[in-house]
Design a protein around this motif. Structure first.
Motif, PDB file in Angstrom:
ATOM      1  N   GLY A 249       0.823  -1.327   0.032  1.00  0.00           N
ATOM      2  CA  GLY A 249       0.037  -0.139  -0.030  1.00  0.00           C
ATOM      3  C   GLY A 249       0.839   1.038   0.068  1.00  0.00           C
ATOM      4  O   GLY A 249       2.033   1.199  -0.252  1.00  0.00           O
TER       5      GLY A 249
ATOM      6  N   SER B  43      -6.898   1.236  -4.057  1.00  0.00           N
ATOM      7  CA  SER B  43      -6.613   1.337  -2.660  1.00  0.00           C
ATOM      8  C   SER B  43      -6.640  -0.039  -2.043  1.00  0.00           C
ATOM      9  O   SER B  43      -6.905  -1.063  -2.750  1.00  0.00           O
ATOM     10  CB  SER B  43      -7.683   2.170  -2.182  1.00  0.00           C
ATOM     11  N   GLN B  44      -6.072  -0.163  -0.809  1.00  0.00           N
ATOM     12  CA  GLN B  44      -5.911  -1.658  -0.235  1.00  0.00           C
ATOM     13  C   GLN B  44      -7.396  -1.891  -0.054  1.00  0.00           C
ATOM     14  O   GLN B  44      -8.544  -0.966   0.382  1.00  0.00           O
ATOM     15  CB  GLN B  44      -5.061  -1.579   1.116  1.00  0.00           C
TER      16      GLN B  44
ATOM     17  N   ARG C 189      -9.371  -2.484   2.460  1.00  0.00           N
ATOM     18  CA  ARG C 189      -9.555  -2.200   3.989  1.00  0.00           C
ATOM     19  C   ARG C 189     -11.151  -1.601   4.294  1.00  0.00           C
ATOM     20  O   ARG C 189     -11.607  -0.907   3.260  1.00  0.00           O
ATOM     21  CB  ARG C 189      -8.474  -1.442   4.712  1.00  0.00           C
TER      22      ARG C 189
ATOM     23  N   LYS D  30     -11.628   2.096   3.243  1.00  0.00           N
ATOM     24  CA  LYS D  30     -11.647   2.573   2.121  1.00  0.00           C
ATOM     25  C   LYS D  30     -13.026   2.610   1.577  1.00  0.00           C
ATOM     26  O   LYS D  30     -13.404   3.318   0.533  1.00  0.00           O
ATOM     27  CB  LYS D  30     -10.735   1.487   1.318  1.00  0.00           C
TER      28      LYS D  30
ATOM     29  N   GLY E 241      -6.086  -3.218  -5.662  1.00  0.00           N
ATOM     30  CA  GLY E 241      -5.742  -2.992  -4.337  1.00  0.00           C
ATOM     31  C   GLY E 241      -5.148  -4.187  -3.835  1.00  0.00           C
ATOM     32  O   GLY E 241      -4.811  -5.352  -4.528  1.00  0.00           O
TER      33      GLY E 241
ATOM     34  N   ARG F 174      -3.810  -7.623   2.646  1.00  0.00           N
ATOM     35  CA  ARG F 174      -2.667  -8.240   3.443  1.00  0.00           C
ATOM     36  C   ARG F 174      -2.904  -9.442   4.128  1.00  0.00           C
ATOM     37  O   ARG F 174      -1.797  -9.945   4.422  1.00  0.00           O
ATOM     38  CB  ARG F 174      -2.648  -7.057   4.535  1.00  0.00           C
TER      39      ARG F 174
ATOM     40  N   ASP G 115      -8.567  -9.353   4.598  1.00  0.00           N
ATOM     41  CA  ASP G 115      -8.709  -8.533   3.534  1.00  0.00           C
ATOM     42  C   ASP G 115      -9.446  -9.433   2.232  1.00  0.00           C
ATOM     43  O   ASP G 115     -10.212  -9.092   1.625  1.00  0.00           O
ATOM     44  CB  ASP G 115      -7.515  -8.014   2.876  1.00  0.00           C
TER      45      ASP G 115
ATOM     46  N   ASN H 229      -3.292  -7.166  -5.936  1.00  0.00           N
ATOM     47  CA  ASN H 229      -1.738  -7.419  -5.717  1.00  0.00           C
ATOM     48  C   ASN H 229      -1.194  -7.589  -7.223  1.00  0.00           C
ATOM     49  O   ASN H 229      -0.337  -8.439  -7.502  1.00  0.00           O
ATOM     50  CB  ASN H 229      -1.514  -8.745  -5.085  1.00  0.00           C
TER      51      ASN H 229
END
Length: 490
Positions: A74, A305-306, A308, A311, A341, A344, A348, A373
């Protein structure tokens, strides 16, 4: 009556007779604790002195970065690797240490991942200290009192890190402020931190006070005045503790004006606090040509964006579904929402699965694409092809993804709060650089408006946005970062 008075006097005498021994015992225990902690500090200092010298005969200066999720991919990780590369450029006698819990990857794989995702190549090798107790900072371990649980867990994780490798300079680069006094007073380190997002903020206090339902304020709490008051007291207590540990920092760097305002109000260390905008690889995106869009059968909307909860990807999907349902832009060209995104951990991944189920419920599964990823070159390709860059996080501390979208030439549509509102999606030389929205209707209407603009007008906005983001370049980050951490190296 008399016997009752005698009993009361006897009870008072008993309490007084026990008070002095209790105070004496407490004093002895406090002294023992101080002696123990001082002994631990001396032992750690001795370990530092026994470190072997380098090839030049001098003991290298160890700079430790506490980043338990350094392989997450991220924006925070981009700051980490750029900071390490910057120090390697500037100081020859520095060895950078990364404390991480990513034990499923080797150090070489982590460094290779940083190059693949961020196009960042380090100058010298990095020492990795792999931590076994990262689970102590996982939010899933603390279904209630999450902030306090994770913060206390970070102290134990920090203790493991300190025992495995005691640095000369300690930088918390991921927001675990409760580790700062540990490394400063027990480790004898000069300490600094880079704050991406305050663990608690005055906005969070307002959410609880106003009984607003959010991802971090459950409905069963907002519906109960008693629970809301209890949580408010808990938040005020945590804010006090957070301010206490944060004020131990020798150097504080924050990533935006929004974060600066909150940190100054909580930590009250204005003399050593500065804004260091995170490094955004704007240069890499500048080779994407900006030209009037040609007629096409498909427009794409890209989110970076990740995955999460903060977000707020569900908001993106719902707004996109509303846009399609109301057919505001006609039947042709078709639209695609591409969610890019990093994941992790298992939480997620489960979140992504929930988002896919939401797409099925709303009937937009065929129009929403998930890319997880992915390599940097693929990210760049998606941004080059996109018309709109989408961002929906409320009070995003900064928004590297927002900057990247603007640099790549998309028309940005970000949340009307936090860093995007105060620092990024702001007029440049009096000209529009993008758009802001707050809710599902606002996002759907603004996306429809952007698509309704003539291609020449969209090109003008894209050009303004690209010119405005040069202040977020890697070079600017390196200059401000070195200026901020200079006191740690004196």
């Amino acid at each position: 009556m008399v016997s009752g008075g005698l009993c009361l006097c006897g009870l008072l005498r008993l309490l007084c007779s026990l008070l002095l021994p209790a105070l004496f015992l407490s004093g002895i225990l406090c002294i023992c604790l101080v002696v123990l902690l001082w002994g631990v500090r001396l032992w750690i200092q001795r370990k530092k002195q026994l470190r072997p010298a380098g090839r030049d005969g001098k003991r290298p200066l160890l700079v430790g970065f506490f980043h338990p999720y350094c392989n997450a991919g991220g924006g925070g990780e981009r700051v980490l690797w750029c900071a390490i590369r910057t120090l390697q450029k500037k100081y020859r006698n520095v060895t950078c240490v990364v404390y991480t819990g990513d034990r499923d990857a080797t150090g070489e794989e982590i460094v290779e991942g940083a190059f693949r995702r961020f196009n960042i190549k380090l100058i010298h090798p990095v020492k990795f200290v792999f931590l076994e107790k990262r689970f102590l900072v996982e939010a899933s371990l603390y279904p209630h009192f999450t902030l306090l649980g994770q913060s206390l867990g970070s102290v134990f994780l920090g203790w493991e890190a300190l025992l495995k490798c005691a640095p000369d300079i300690y930088i918390d680069s991921m927001g675990y402020a409760f580790t700062i006094p540990l490394f400063k007073y027990l480790g004898g380190c000069r300490v600094g931190c880079y704050v991406h997002y305050p663990t608690i903020s005055t906005d969070m206090l307002s959410v609880v006070r106003n009984q607003d339902t959010r991802f971090n304020n459950a409905a069963f709490i907002t519906s109960s005045p008693l629970f809301s008051k209890f949580k408010l007291v808990y938040y005020y207590f945590f804010a006090f503790m957070y301010g206490l540990v944060g004020s131990c920092s020798d150097v504080v760097m924050v990533n935006s004006s929004w974060t600066l305002n909150h940190i100054l109000s909580l930590w009250r260390v204005g003399a050593c606090t500065s804004v260091v905008y995170p490094p955004c690889d704007v240069q890499t995106f500048l080779d994407i040509p900006l030209e009037v869009e040609k007629s096409t059968s498909e427009y794409s909307i890209v989110s970076v964006s990740q995955f999460r909860p903060e977000k707020d990807h569900p908001l993106q999907i719902r707004a996109f579904a509303k846009l399609l349902k109301e057919k505001r832009v006609g039947q042709e060209p078709s639209l695609k929402l591409i969610l890019i995104g990093g994941c992790r951990n298992q939480q997620d991944e489960e979140r992504v699965n929930k988002l896919k189920r939401l797409c099925e419920e709303l009937g937009v599964s065929d129009d929403v694409v998930f890319r997880i990823n992915i390599p940097f070159e693929e990210l760049k390709r998606h941004l080059a092809e996109a018309t709109i860059g989408l961002h929906t996080m409320w009070n995003e501390h900064f928004g590297i993804g927002v900057v990247e979208c603007m640099a790549a030439g998309t028309v940005i549509l970000a949340h009307n709060s936090g860093g995007p509102k105060l620092d990024i999606v702001v007029p440049h030389e009096g000209r529009v650089t993008g758009f802001l929205a707050e809710d599902e209707d606002g996002y759907a209407e603004t996306m429809a408006y952007i698509f309704s603009l003539p291609p020449e007008k969209r090109l003008e906005i894209r050009e303004n946005a690209r010119r405005s983001v040069h202040r977020f370049s890697d070079q600017h980050f390196e200059e401000t970062f070195l200026l901020s951490v200079e006191p740690l190296f004196k």
